[in-house]
Design an enzyme around this catalytic site. Sequence first.
Site, short mmCIF file in Angstrom:
data_model
loop_
_atom_site.label_atom_id
_atom_site.label_comp_id
_atom_site.label_asym_id
_atom_site.label_seq_id
_atom_site.Cartn_x
_atom_site.Cartn_y
_atom_site.Cartn_z
N ASP A 29 1.54 83.30 -25.16
CA ASP A 29 2.71 83.94 -25.74
C ASP A 29 2.25 85.06 -26.68
O ASP A 29 1.30 84.86 -27.45
CB ASP A 29 3.54 82.91 -26.51
CG ASP A 29 4.93 83.40 -26.85
OD1 ASP A 29 5.04 84.40 -27.59
OD2 ASP A 29 5.90 82.79 -26.39
N ILE A 30 2.90 86.21 -26.64
CA ILE A 30 2.50 87.33 -27.51
C ILE A 30 2.98 87.14 -28.95
O ILE A 30 2.53 87.84 -29.84
CB ILE A 30 2.95 88.70 -26.96
CG1 ILE A 30 4.47 88.79 -26.84
CG2 ILE A 30 2.26 89.00 -25.64
CD1 ILE A 30 4.98 90.18 -26.54
N ASN A 86 13.82 75.83 -22.94
CA ASN A 86 15.12 76.20 -23.48
C ASN A 86 16.01 76.61 -22.32
O ASN A 86 15.60 77.40 -21.48
CB ASN A 86 14.99 77.34 -24.49
CG ASN A 86 14.14 76.96 -25.68
OD1 ASN A 86 14.29 75.89 -26.23
ND2 ASN A 86 13.23 77.85 -26.07
N VAL A 95 14.28 84.95 -22.60
CA VAL A 95 13.94 85.51 -21.30
C VAL A 95 14.55 84.59 -20.25
O VAL A 95 14.23 83.40 -20.20
CB VAL A 95 12.42 85.63 -21.11
CG1 VAL A 95 12.10 86.17 -19.71
CG2 VAL A 95 11.82 86.54 -22.18
N HIS A 99 11.07 78.80 -17.74
CA HIS A 99 9.71 78.68 -18.25
C HIS A 99 9.61 77.54 -19.25
O HIS A 99 10.60 77.08 -19.79
CB HIS A 99 9.25 79.98 -18.91
CG HIS A 99 10.06 80.42 -20.09
ND1 HIS A 99 11.30 81.02 -19.94
CD2 HIS A 99 9.84 80.35 -21.42
CE1 HIS A 99 11.79 81.31 -21.15
NE2 HIS A 99 10.93 80.90 -22.06
N HIS A 101 7.27 76.30 -22.70
CA HIS A 101 6.33 76.62 -23.77
C HIS A 101 5.43 75.40 -23.95
O HIS A 101 5.94 74.29 -24.09
CB HIS A 101 7.06 76.86 -25.10
CG HIS A 101 8.00 78.02 -25.08
ND1 HIS A 101 7.68 79.25 -25.61
CD2 HIS A 101 9.26 78.13 -24.60
CE1 HIS A 101 8.72 80.06 -25.46
NE2 HIS A 101 9.68 79.40 -24.85
#
Length: 115
Positions: A29-30, A86, A95, A99, A101
């Site tokens: 993650d950025i 989420n 987004v 996905h 995390h």
Amino acid sequence: MDCIFCKIAQGSIPSNKIFENDKVVAFYDIQPAAPVHALIIPRKHIESMNDVQEEDWEDIAEIHRVAQKLAKDLGVAETGYRLVNNCGKDSGQVVFHFHFHLLGGSKLGPANSQE
């Protein structure tokens, strides 16, 4: 399609990938929320958990297999980690490409933050 995660999966946007195969891509993650913070996505565009179809379950299972592997590879399997998905705007999904995390590397706070 104008999906940033699709572009990362296709390689048209650079990312710090840590795993990829024909079904799944994982990258750091950025804006990490923990010392270890990876995102694990299916290559196929699926907006959220609500949009998973019968033919997608193999890819979803693969995400979990990859999460287990990455937790070991990144050194958080023994100390503990959180795997978060989420689903929808109110959950904090930003987004809209399904996905997870993978978070770890320190003692994590409460799972239900109101921030």
